[in-house]
Design a protein around this motif. Structure first.
Motif, PDB file in Angstrom:
ATOM      1  N   GLY A  39      71.246 -52.073  76.247  1.00 42.69           N
ATOM      2  CA  GLY A  39      72.515 -52.206  75.419  1.00 42.69           C
ATOM      3  C   GLY A  39      73.430 -52.725  76.228  1.00 42.69           C
TER       4      GLY A  39
ATOM      5  N   ARG B 137      74.854 -47.431  68.156  1.00 40.48           N
ATOM      6  CA  ARG B 137      73.525 -47.977  68.179  1.00 40.48           C
ATOM      7  C   ARG B 137      73.395 -48.719  67.114  1.00 40.48           C
TER       8      ARG B 137
ATOM      9  N   GLU C 255      69.759 -51.942  70.168  1.00 39.81           N
ATOM     10  CA  GLU C 255      70.656 -51.817  71.275  1.00 39.81           C
ATOM     11  C   GLU C 255      71.864 -50.950  71.156  1.00 39.81           C
ATOM     12  N   VAL C 256      72.198 -50.512  72.007  1.00 39.91           N
ATOM     13  CA  VAL C 256      73.595 -49.456  71.964  1.00 39.91           C
ATOM     14  C   VAL C 256      74.560 -50.429  72.689  1.00 39.91           C
TER      15      VAL C 256
END
Length: 261
Positions: free
Chosen positions: A56, A109, A227-228
């Motif tokens: 992320g 997220r 992805e964060v």
């Protein structure tokens, strides 16, 4: 503007210091990025040299305190790699960490991709692409001995001071109906209590998230599903040392903690 050979060499130098846990004063003059674009080009190569995969993104300097801490005028984006992620309640090594601070953060997220496009994404559009909200702790550091004088281009190349990251469980609260600006996470460290504030994160953690999405858009990068994005500290960076237990209680949004060794 750096050419491909210079970008690769700059990245290699930073990665070597990362792996060795060592510091240096600055990149060689011929390898030193002179613009944000140069910095991001070097950072992109770091991703290919990491032992992990892209987990992320982080935002450095979303608060006035954070900007003063590394002496920049505004936010910087960096990559979080999977090999730097520590389980909630886990142990973070202090080896090679010169910055030695912990930061409580709101982390999102993604549930849908946000691909590059000509026009900026609105906050509402970005929020519509989010799946979950998590409490998190970032443990930044820099490969530069004097990170406060490195300048934003070198700090971006240095992955925006990314180091270690702790992700808490996804909240079960209806966070979309909450005013994140006025959330006041409570941090406990060495028996002392500190109170964070959502407004410290670019005025609103949701605005910070949209900033990141648009920063990537401008770089031609897709913010991908799963992805964060950790949005920056909601409290001035707190000094940490080996033996500490850093716990952040985000109230209805959940808790996250880490120990330092």
């Amino acid at each position: 503007m750096l050419d491909r050979e210079q970008v690769t060499a700059a990245s290699r130098a930073l990665v070597q210091h990362w792996r060795d846990g060592s510091k240096f004063d600055a990149l060689e003059t011929r390898l030193r990025p002179q613009s944000r674009a140069d910095g991001y080009a070097v950072q992109a190569v770091l991703e290919n040299q990491s032992l992990g995969k892209l987990f992320g993104w982080k935002i450095a300097a979303t608060s006035e305190a954070g900007q003063k801490h590394i002496n920049v005028a505004g936010p910087l984006a960096g990559r979080i790699m999977s090999d730097t992620v520590i389980a909630d309640g886990g142990i973070a090594s202090m080896k090679g960490n010169a910055m030695r601070v912990g930061e409580p953060e709101f982390c999102f997220r993604m549930g849908h991709d946000l691909a590059p496009r000509p026009t900026p994404y609105s906050v509402d559009e970005v929020l519509a692409a989010v799946d979950t909200l998590h409490p998190a702790i970032e443990i930044p550091d820099s490969r530069f001995t004097d990170f406060a004088s490195a300048g934003e281009a070198q700090l971006i190349a240095d992955n925006a001071c990314a180091h270690l990251f702790v992700l808490g469980a996804a909240t079960s609260a209806n966070w979309r109906a909450m005013d994140l600006i006025e959330e006041r996470p409570q941090i406990t460290l060495r028996g002392e209590r500190y109170l964070g504030h959502g407004k410290n994160v670019l005025g609103d953690p949701r605005v910070a998230l949209a900033w990141l999405a648009n920063e990537l858009r401008g770089l031609g990068i897709t913010l991908r599903t799963g992805e964060v994005v950790t949005t920056g500290t909601c409290h001035p960076p707190l000094p940490i040392q080996a033996g500490d237990h850093f716990a952040a209680d985000f109230g209805a949004l959940g808790k996250v903690s880490v120990r330092f060794a």
